[in-house]
Enzyme design. Structure first.
Site, PDB file in Angstrom:
ATOM      1  N   THR A   1      65.948  24.140  50.145  1.00 12.80           N
ATOM      2  CA  THR A   1      65.234  24.687  48.980  1.00 12.80           C
ATOM      3  C   THR A   1      65.840  26.011  48.511  1.00 12.80           C
ATOM      4  OG1 THR A   1      63.242  23.580  49.743  1.00 12.80           O
ATOM      5  CG2 THR A   1      62.939  25.336  48.136  1.00 12.80           C
TER       6      THR A   1
ATOM      7  N   HIS B   1      64.125  21.963  60.805  1.00 16.21           N
ATOM      8  CA  HIS B   1      63.966  21.565  59.401  1.00 16.21           C
ATOM      9  C   HIS B   1      63.040  22.567  58.713  1.00 16.21           C
ATOM     10  CE1 HIS B   1      65.756  17.413  59.308  1.00 16.21           C
ATOM     11  NE2 HIS B   1      65.891  17.767  60.577  1.00 16.21           N
ATOM     12  N   GLY B   2      63.122  22.621  57.388  1.00 12.88           N
ATOM     13  CA  GLY B   2      62.218  23.502  56.644  1.00 12.88           C
ATOM     14  C   GLY B   2      62.540  24.972  56.863  1.00 12.88           C
TER      15      GLY B   2
ATOM     16  N   HIS C   1      59.112  21.257  54.884  1.00 10.40           N
ATOM     17  CA  HIS C   1      60.113  21.221  53.809  1.00 10.40           C
ATOM     18  C   HIS C   1      59.553  21.885  52.544  1.00 10.40           C
ATOM     19  CE1 HIS C   1      61.444  17.462  56.101  1.00 10.40           C
ATOM     20  NE2 HIS C   1      62.462  18.288  56.198  1.00 10.40           N
TER      21      HIS C   1
ATOM     22  N   ASP D   1      71.435  13.739  55.490  1.00  9.89           N
ATOM     23  CA  ASP D   1      70.085  14.212  55.825  1.00  9.89           C
ATOM     24  C   ASP D   1      69.125  13.007  55.752  1.00  9.89           C
ATOM     25  OD1 ASP D   1      68.256  16.165  56.511  1.00  9.89           O
ATOM     26  OD2 ASP D   1      68.169  17.102  54.536  1.00  9.89           O
ATOM     27  N   HIS D   2      67.876  13.209  56.175  1.00  6.21           N
ATOM     28  CA  HIS D   2      66.830  12.173  56.216  1.00  6.21           C
ATOM     29  C   HIS D   2      67.191  10.846  55.545  1.00  6.21           C
ATOM     30  CE1 HIS D   2      63.744  14.994  57.625  1.00  6.21           C
ATOM     31  NE2 HIS D   2      64.414  15.874  56.901  1.00  6.21           N
TER      32      HIS D   2
HETATM   33 ZN   LIG Z   1      64.345  17.867  56.884  1.00  4.47          ZN
END
Ligand SMILES: [Zn+2]
Length: 285
Positions: free
Chosen positions: A234, A209-210, A181, A82-83
């Site tokens: 999350t 995303h998020g 996020h 990821d990122h």
């Molecule tokens: Zn992300």
């Protein structure tokens, strides 16, 4: 089966309009919950890692865990970074068995994002590994990066088109479309119109995303508009914690760790299966 490549999984999902869940694993038990949940629903799945999590466990242990989990099931399991902005980390992930990596140059000026993404693209494609790239600014907190919701910037359609022309073999594209996020403070404001404009101009699967905190209809609208990879971080982290704390509340004197590990596993696996069912990827392995 061996660890799967993400690009063909996402191409199929894009054309059949379902979403593949990408969970940010925390530890071996969390990866086990993700893989077993996918196996029980016969769904393709992505395990992804933040750089922070890799720094705790190390490249090789994670590669070995996910490889052995993947070999224990017959659904495709991709391993994704990821990122990440660090080309050295990208290379080390590829060396340890990752089949996909993300280069996040979204905080850079547009032309500089293209220039640096090209470096990551060359590393990834020469190794046969898929690349995810981002433009715009997704709000919220990811690893050590924080973007205030007021500073989140939607991806510009013309820039998406120009960006993707440089990267014809991109596995998945992450334009900022208003999601954030972490935990949403207010109602998520997804720019569906912008998403539709982007997906009609760019024929690359989109990463959402998020994902934590979006409602079922928001997921299905995004997925039917071309979001093929749906990131859940999350929610999975909260279930990891709740699995432990709920048992601790029920049995405060329990001193044996295994029931806690199993409670976390069951809690996370239930969450994984709920998301797979919601995204329409059940039975798509
Ligand atoms: Zn992300």
């Amino acid at each position: 089966m061996s660890i799967a490549y993400m690009k063909p999984m996402l191409k199929k999902a894009q054309s059949e309009k379902y979403g593949i869940a990408a969970f940010n694993m925390i530890d071996y038990n969390s990866a086990r919950a993700v893989v077993d949940g996918a196996q029980e629903l016969n769904a393709p799945i992505i395990i992804q890692l933040s750089v922070k999590t890799i720094k705790i466990w190390g490249f090789k242990p994670i590669g070995d865990w996910v490889r052995s989990l993947s070999e224990s099931v017959d659904v495709p399991v991709a391993l994704h970074l990821d990122h990440c902005k660090d080309l050295d980390v990208i290379q080390r992930c590829i060396d340890a068995g990752w089949t996909s990596v993300m280069f996040d140059g979204s905080s850079l000026p547009f032309q500089e994002n293209i220039r640096q993404t090209k470096l990551a693209y060359d590393i990834a494609t020469s190794a046969g590994v898929g690349l995810e790239a981002e433009i715009g600014a997704i709000g919220g907190t990811e690893d050590d990066k924080f973007v205030a919701e007021d500073d989140a910037i939607l991806a510009v359609v013309d820039e998406c088109v120009e960006f993707c022309q440089y990267f014809p073999d991109l596995a998945v594209f992450a334009p900022a479309i208003g999601t954030a996020h972490g935990v949403y403070k207010g109602e998520p404001k997804i720019a569906y119109g912008r998403l539709a404009e982007i997906t009609s101009a760019v024929d690359i699967p989109i990463a959402l995303h998020g994902g934590t905190g979006l409602a079922a209809d928001q997921f299905s609208r995004c997925i039917s508009s071309g979001c093929a990879k749906v990131n859940i971080s999350t929610m999975h982290k909260l279930q990891f914690i709740q699995g432990f704390t709920e048992l601790k509340d029920q049995k405060p004197n329990l001193g044996e760790p295994i029931p806690f590990i199993e409670a976390q596993y069951e809690h996370m696996k239930t969450g994984v299966k709920n998301m797979i069912a919601l995204f329409g990827s059940q039975g798509k392995a």
